[in-house]
Design a protein around this motif. Structure first.
Motif, PDB file in Angstrom:
ATOM      1  N   LEU A   2       0.858  -1.087   0.068  1.00  8.55           N
ATOM      2  CA  LEU A   2       0.078   0.037  -0.034  1.00  8.55           C
ATOM      3  C   LEU A   2       0.894   1.127   0.038  1.00  8.55           C
ATOM      4  CD1 LEU A   2      -2.968   0.871   0.272  1.00  8.55           C
ATOM      5  CD2 LEU A   2      -2.655   0.945   2.717  1.00  8.55           C
ATOM      6  N   ARG A   3       1.130   1.783  -1.171  1.00  8.01           N
ATOM      7  CA  ARG A   3       2.011   3.176  -1.353  1.00  8.01           C
ATOM      8  C   ARG A   3       1.127   4.412  -1.333  1.00  8.01           C
ATOM      9  NH1 ARG A   3       4.499   6.332  -4.714  1.00  8.01           N
ATOM     10  NH2 ARG A   3       6.842   6.622  -4.252  1.00  8.01           N
ATOM     11  N   PHE A   4       1.616   5.134  -0.263  1.00  7.85           N
ATOM     12  CA  PHE A   4       1.267   6.538  -0.341  1.00  7.85           C
ATOM     13  C   PHE A   4       2.216   7.451  -0.847  1.00  7.85           C
ATOM     14  CE2 PHE A   4      -0.994   4.519   3.361  1.00  7.85           C
ATOM     15  CZ  PHE A   4      -2.215   5.089   3.317  1.00  7.85           C
ATOM     16  N   LEU A   9      -0.309  11.279   2.443  1.00  7.52           N
ATOM     17  CA  LEU A   9      -0.779  10.541   3.713  1.00  7.52           C
ATOM     18  C   LEU A   9      -2.277  10.951   3.811  1.00  7.52           C
ATOM     19  CD1 LEU A   9       2.101  10.580   5.763  1.00  7.52           C
ATOM     20  CD2 LEU A   9       1.411   8.804   4.444  1.00  7.52           C
ATOM     21  N   PRO A  10      -2.965   9.906   4.583  1.00  2.94           N
ATOM     22  CA  PRO A  10      -4.541  10.209   4.894  1.00  2.94           C
ATOM     23  C   PRO A  10      -4.753  11.895   5.562  1.00  2.94           C
ATOM     24  CG  PRO A  10      -3.999   8.112   5.295  1.00  2.94           C
ATOM     25  CD  PRO A  10      -2.505   8.780   5.006  1.00  2.94           C
ATOM     26  N   PRO A  11      -5.685  12.553   4.954  1.00  4.23           N
ATOM     27  CA  PRO A  11      -5.847  13.961   5.473  1.00  4.23           C
ATOM     28  C   PRO A  11      -6.554  13.789   6.767  1.00  4.23           C
ATOM     29  CG  PRO A  11      -7.308  13.493   3.503  1.00  4.23           C
ATOM     30  CD  PRO A  11      -6.442  12.232   3.688  1.00  4.23           C
ATOM     31  N   SER A  52       7.615   9.137   0.242  1.00  5.20           N
ATOM     32  CA  SER A  52       6.419   8.124   0.084  1.00  5.20           C
ATOM     33  C   SER A  52       6.387   7.504   1.298  1.00  5.20           C
ATOM     34  CB  SER A  52       6.730   7.350  -1.269  1.00  5.20           C
ATOM     35  OG  SER A  52       7.735   6.685  -1.435  1.00  5.20           O
ATOM     36  N   LEU A  53       5.384   6.641   1.643  1.00  4.90           N
ATOM     37  CA  LEU A  53       5.252   5.606   2.596  1.00  4.90           C
ATOM     38  C   LEU A  53       4.766   4.468   2.019  1.00  4.90           C
ATOM     39  CD1 LEU A  53       5.226   4.786   5.691  1.00  4.90           C
ATOM     40  CD2 LEU A  53       3.076   5.483   5.839  1.00  4.90           C
TER      41      LEU A  53
END
Length: 105
Positions: A2-4, A9-11, A52-53
């Motif tokens: 799962l690449r952000f 990243l989730p806001p 990235s994460l």
């Protein structure tokens, strides 16, 4: 994986998490590192050089350089739930969406 991407990243105003469940039982997944979810409160997450994460959702340990970002999965079918606590407007409107899983060799 799962690449952000960097900056995606989730806001949220509170926190976010990804939780792993086995199928068909729909139970948390027992694993050697006792990790059942991963998110912005997970200590030691490592960002890529580009910001990235990448989160590794897989049964096998991805190795010492990636274990900090590993969410252990069962050997068989699974599903995960992404939770956003205090979601921002871009998440509420659907402008921001959880990235799709990518299979890596």
């Amino acid at each position: 994986v799962l690449r952000f991407p960097a900056g995606q990243l989730p806001p949220v105003s509170e926190f976010w998490s990804i939780t792993m469940y086995s199928l068909p039982q729909r139970l948390l997944v027992a694993n050697p590192i006792n990790r059942y979810s991963i998110g912005d409160r997970t200590e030691g997450l490592k960002l890529g050089a580009d910001g990235s994460l990448e989160i590794y959702l897989q049964h096998e340990n991805p190795g010492p350089k990636k274990v900090s970002n590993w969410l252990p999965a069962p050997a068989g079918p699974f599903f995960f739930v992404g939770r956003l606590y205090g979601p921002g407007q871009s998440a509420l409107s659907g402008q921001w969406q959880l990235p799709a899983l990518q299979e890596r060799p």
